[in-house]
Design a protein around this motif. Structure first.
Motif, PDB file in Angstrom:
ATOM      1  N   ALA A 199     -12.757  -6.388 -27.171  1.00 11.52           N
ATOM      2  CA  ALA A 199     -12.582  -7.729 -26.626  1.00 11.52           C
ATOM      3  C   ALA A 199     -13.874  -8.215 -25.977  1.00 11.52           C
ATOM      4  O   ALA A 199     -14.556  -7.465 -25.280  1.00 11.52           O
ATOM      5  CB  ALA A 199     -11.450  -7.744 -25.612  1.00 11.52           C
ATOM      6  N   ASP A 200     -14.199  -9.482 -26.197  1.00 13.20           N
ATOM      7  CA  ASP A 200     -15.378 -10.080 -25.586  1.00 13.20           C
ATOM      8  C   ASP A 200     -15.039 -10.827 -24.300  1.00 13.20           C
ATOM      9  O   ASP A 200     -15.943 -11.186 -23.542  1.00 13.20           O
ATOM     10  CB  ASP A 200     -16.046 -11.060 -26.561  1.00 13.20           C
ATOM     11  CG  ASP A 200     -16.553 -10.370 -27.808  1.00 13.20           C
ATOM     12  OD1 ASP A 200     -17.145  -9.290 -27.681  1.00 13.20           O
ATOM     13  OD2 ASP A 200     -16.347 -10.906 -28.921  1.00 13.20           O
ATOM     14  N   ARG A 232     -17.685 -14.286 -29.947  1.00 12.08           N
ATOM     15  CA  ARG A 232     -17.591 -13.448 -31.144  1.00 12.08           C
ATOM     16  C   ARG A 232     -18.791 -13.690 -32.050  1.00 12.08           C
ATOM     17  O   ARG A 232     -19.411 -12.749 -32.560  1.00 12.08           O
ATOM     18  CB  ARG A 232     -16.288 -13.729 -31.883  1.00 12.08           C
ATOM     19  CG  ARG A 232     -16.098 -12.830 -33.122  1.00 12.08           C
ATOM     20  CD  ARG A 232     -14.734 -13.015 -33.741  1.00 12.08           C
ATOM     21  NE  ARG A 232     -14.542 -14.376 -34.207  1.00 12.08           N
ATOM     22  CZ  ARG A 232     -13.638 -15.223 -33.735  1.00 12.08           C
ATOM     23  NH1 ARG A 232     -12.855 -14.865 -32.736  1.00 12.08           N
ATOM     24  NH2 ARG A 232     -13.520 -16.446 -34.225  1.00 12.08           N
ATOM     25  N   VAL A 281      -5.684 -10.773 -22.829  1.00 10.19           N
ATOM     26  CA  VAL A 281      -6.879 -10.541 -23.649  1.00 10.19           C
ATOM     27  C   VAL A 281      -6.758 -11.503 -24.830  1.00 10.19           C
ATOM     28  O   VAL A 281      -6.157 -11.174 -25.850  1.00 10.19           O
ATOM     29  CB  VAL A 281      -6.961  -9.083 -24.134  1.00 10.19           C
ATOM     30  CG1 VAL A 281      -8.255  -8.847 -24.898  1.00 10.19           C
ATOM     31  CG2 VAL A 281      -6.845  -8.119 -22.971  1.00 10.19           C
ATOM     32  N   HIS A 319      -9.974  -2.367 -23.565  1.00 13.75           N
ATOM     33  CA  HIS A 319     -10.072  -3.082 -24.850  1.00 13.75           C
ATOM     34  C   HIS A 319     -11.547  -3.298 -25.188  1.00 13.75           C
ATOM     35  O   HIS A 319     -12.074  -4.399 -25.024  1.00 13.75           O
ATOM     36  CB  HIS A 319      -9.334  -4.418 -24.775  1.00 13.75           C
ATOM     37  CG  HIS A 319      -7.880  -4.295 -24.437  1.00 13.75           C
ATOM     38  ND1 HIS A 319      -6.927  -3.949 -25.378  1.00 13.75           N
ATOM     39  CD2 HIS A 319      -7.219  -4.448 -23.270  1.00 13.75           C
ATOM     40  CE1 HIS A 319      -5.740  -3.904 -24.798  1.00 13.75           C
ATOM     41  NE2 HIS A 319      -5.892  -4.198 -23.528  1.00 13.75           N
ATOM     42  N   ALA A 351      -8.467 -12.753 -27.380  1.00  9.56           N
ATOM     43  CA  ALA A 351      -8.868 -12.472 -28.760  1.00  9.56           C
ATOM     44  C   ALA A 351      -7.880 -11.571 -29.471  1.00  9.56           C
ATOM     45  O   ALA A 351      -7.721 -11.632 -30.686  1.00  9.56           O
ATOM     46  CB  ALA A 351     -10.258 -11.853 -28.796  1.00  9.56           C
ATOM     47  N   LEU A 352      -7.211 -10.704 -28.731  1.00 14.73           N
ATOM     48  CA  LEU A 352      -6.282  -9.756 -29.327  1.00 14.73           C
ATOM     49  C   LEU A 352      -4.862 -10.295 -29.386  1.00 14.73           C
ATOM     50  O   LEU A 352      -4.009  -9.753 -30.081  1.00 14.73           O
ATOM     51  CB  LEU A 352      -6.293  -8.434 -28.538  1.00 14.73           C
ATOM     52  CG  LEU A 352      -7.658  -7.766 -28.374  1.00 14.73           C
ATOM     53  CD1 LEU A 352      -7.514  -6.468 -27.604  1.00 14.73           C
ATOM     54  CD2 LEU A 352      -8.287  -7.502 -29.738  1.00 14.73           C
ATOM     55  N   VAL A 379     -11.764 -11.325 -21.137  1.00 17.47           N
ATOM     56  CA  VAL A 379     -10.432 -11.134 -20.558  1.00 17.47           C
ATOM     57  C   VAL A 379     -10.194 -12.272 -19.581  1.00 17.47           C
ATOM     58  O   VAL A 379     -11.122 -12.744 -18.914  1.00 17.47           O
ATOM     59  CB  VAL A 379     -10.280  -9.766 -19.866  1.00 17.47           C
ATOM     60  CG1 VAL A 379     -10.290  -8.654 -20.902  1.00 17.47           C
ATOM     61  CG2 VAL A 379     -11.361  -9.537 -18.823  1.00 17.47           C
ATOM     62  N   ARG A 395     -19.999  -9.792 -22.536  1.00 16.39           N
ATOM     63  CA  ARG A 395     -18.552  -9.719 -22.339  1.00 16.39           C
ATOM     64  C   ARG A 395     -18.229 -10.379 -20.999  1.00 16.39           C
ATOM     65  O   ARG A 395     -18.890 -10.119 -19.999  1.00 16.39           O
ATOM     66  CB  ARG A 395     -18.074  -8.269 -22.368  1.00 16.39           C
ATOM     67  CG  ARG A 395     -18.501  -7.503 -23.614  1.00 16.39           C
ATOM     68  CD  ARG A 395     -18.006  -6.076 -23.567  1.00 16.39           C
ATOM     69  NE  ARG A 395     -16.562  -6.004 -23.787  1.00 16.39           N
ATOM     70  CZ  ARG A 395     -15.795  -5.013 -23.343  1.00 16.39           C
ATOM     71  NH1 ARG A 395     -16.311  -4.057 -22.595  1.00 16.39           N
ATOM     72  NH2 ARG A 395     -14.500  -5.010 -23.603  1.00 16.39           N
ATOM     73  N   VAL A 398     -13.946 -17.756 -26.656  1.00 15.47           N
ATOM     74  CA  VAL A 398     -13.782 -16.474 -27.348  1.00 15.47           C
ATOM     75  C   VAL A 398     -14.492 -16.516 -28.696  1.00 15.47           C
ATOM     76  O   VAL A 398     -15.175 -15.564 -29.098  1.00 15.47           O
ATOM     77  CB  VAL A 398     -12.289 -16.138 -27.516  1.00 15.47           C
ATOM     78  CG1 VAL A 398     -12.106 -14.969 -28.480  1.00 15.47           C
ATOM     79  CG2 VAL A 398     -11.654 -15.811 -26.173  1.00 15.47           C
TER      80      VAL A 398
END
Length: 270
Positions: A145-146, A88, A190, A142, A192-193, A148, A101, A84
């Motif tokens: 988000a890069d 980013r 997800v 989302h 990153a979130l 899932v 992604r 992740v």
């Protein structure tokens, strides 16, 4: 590269780049060039050696298998977290249309190194999980988000629910994947979130998409400590009870990337 004969119990890690087919020739070439390097850097950051994995490459997609060796929690936790972070940094240098992604899946089962790739139902299941509608829906829901992530039920229970990672069961949503003839329970997140990708209700295993802890029979989010219980029972919505064990102190030196973070400030005396 580690090799074995016959069927061996392996971890299966698959990733696929979103919207690859809609990109032009140069963009596709760039993804094929950069994806392996991002995966290698993420593995090194997690203390894993991808040079020892058997890897099947297919353009914007990779399937890696490796015999189970006890580092599976690190694969689910550290490797995904570093991937992740790599995505980013990579996407921060690109316009939105050029972002990479990924959909990612971790499964485990018996795998054989065959003449034309990998053989075994675990490999087929991994491919089906990677094609799950819920992964596509999560990326669409989302847009920031890069990556899932989807864990098979076996992997989720043996790593996350087993308490062998820094991840929380509340970070995942219980889903039922149906692709072609394949149907199975899986767990969606997800990373990153730090939030579940959605909600679902499946009797007996989850409530509103949350994992039910076997010991208490209640979702982790519903098990209230004394202070939280006081808020609920008192009806005021405020608890002044001081609980030292609930306070986390983090000392930071230097710059910090805190995009998307929420901070609270206070004193021990209230």
């Amino acid at each position: 590269m580690l090799e074995w004969s016959g069927f061996c119990h392996c971890a299966c890690i698959a990733v696929d780049a979103q919207a690859y087919g809609s990109k032009n020739d140069r963009s596709q070439s760039e993804i094929q060039h950069d994806l392996p390097r991002l995966l290698d850097r993420a593995a090194r950051g997690a203390g894993l050696d991808r040079a020892r994995w058997q890897i099947q490459r297919k353009g914007d997609e990779q399937l890696a298998v490796r015999p189970l060796d006890g580092t599976e929690p690190r694969l689910v936790d550290d490797y995904v977290r570093h991937l992740v972070a790599e995505l980013r940094r990579y996407n921060a240098q690109r316009v939105p249309e050029a972002r990479m992604r990924l959909r990612a899946v971790v499964h485990q089962g018996l795998v054989e190194l065959a003449e034309n790739g990998f053989a075994g139902s675990a490999v087929v299941a991994t491919a089906r999980l990677l094609g799950a509608r819920q992964l596509y829906d999560a990326l669409a829901a989302h847009p920031d988000a890069d990556l899932v992530l989807l864990l098979s039920d076996d992997v989720f229970r043996s790593t996350v629910a087993g308490g062998h990672t820094t991840l929380s069961t509340d970070d995942f949503t219980h889903v039922t994947v149906q692709v072609k003839e394949y149907e199975a329970v899986a767990w969606l997140s997800v990373p990153a979130l730090g939030v579940p990708a959605g909600t679902s209700r499946e009797p007996g295993t989850a409530e509103a998409g949350r994992f039910v802890a076997p010991a208490s029979g209640m979702p982790a989010a519903d098990r209230l400590g004394p202070a939280a219980a006081a808020v609920t029972e008192g009806g005021t919505g405020i608890s002044n009870e001081y609980r030292a064990e609930s306070i986390n102190v983090t000392n930071v030196a230097g710059s910090v990337d805190a995009r998307g973070a929420v901070f609270g400030f206070g004193s021990a005396g209230g």
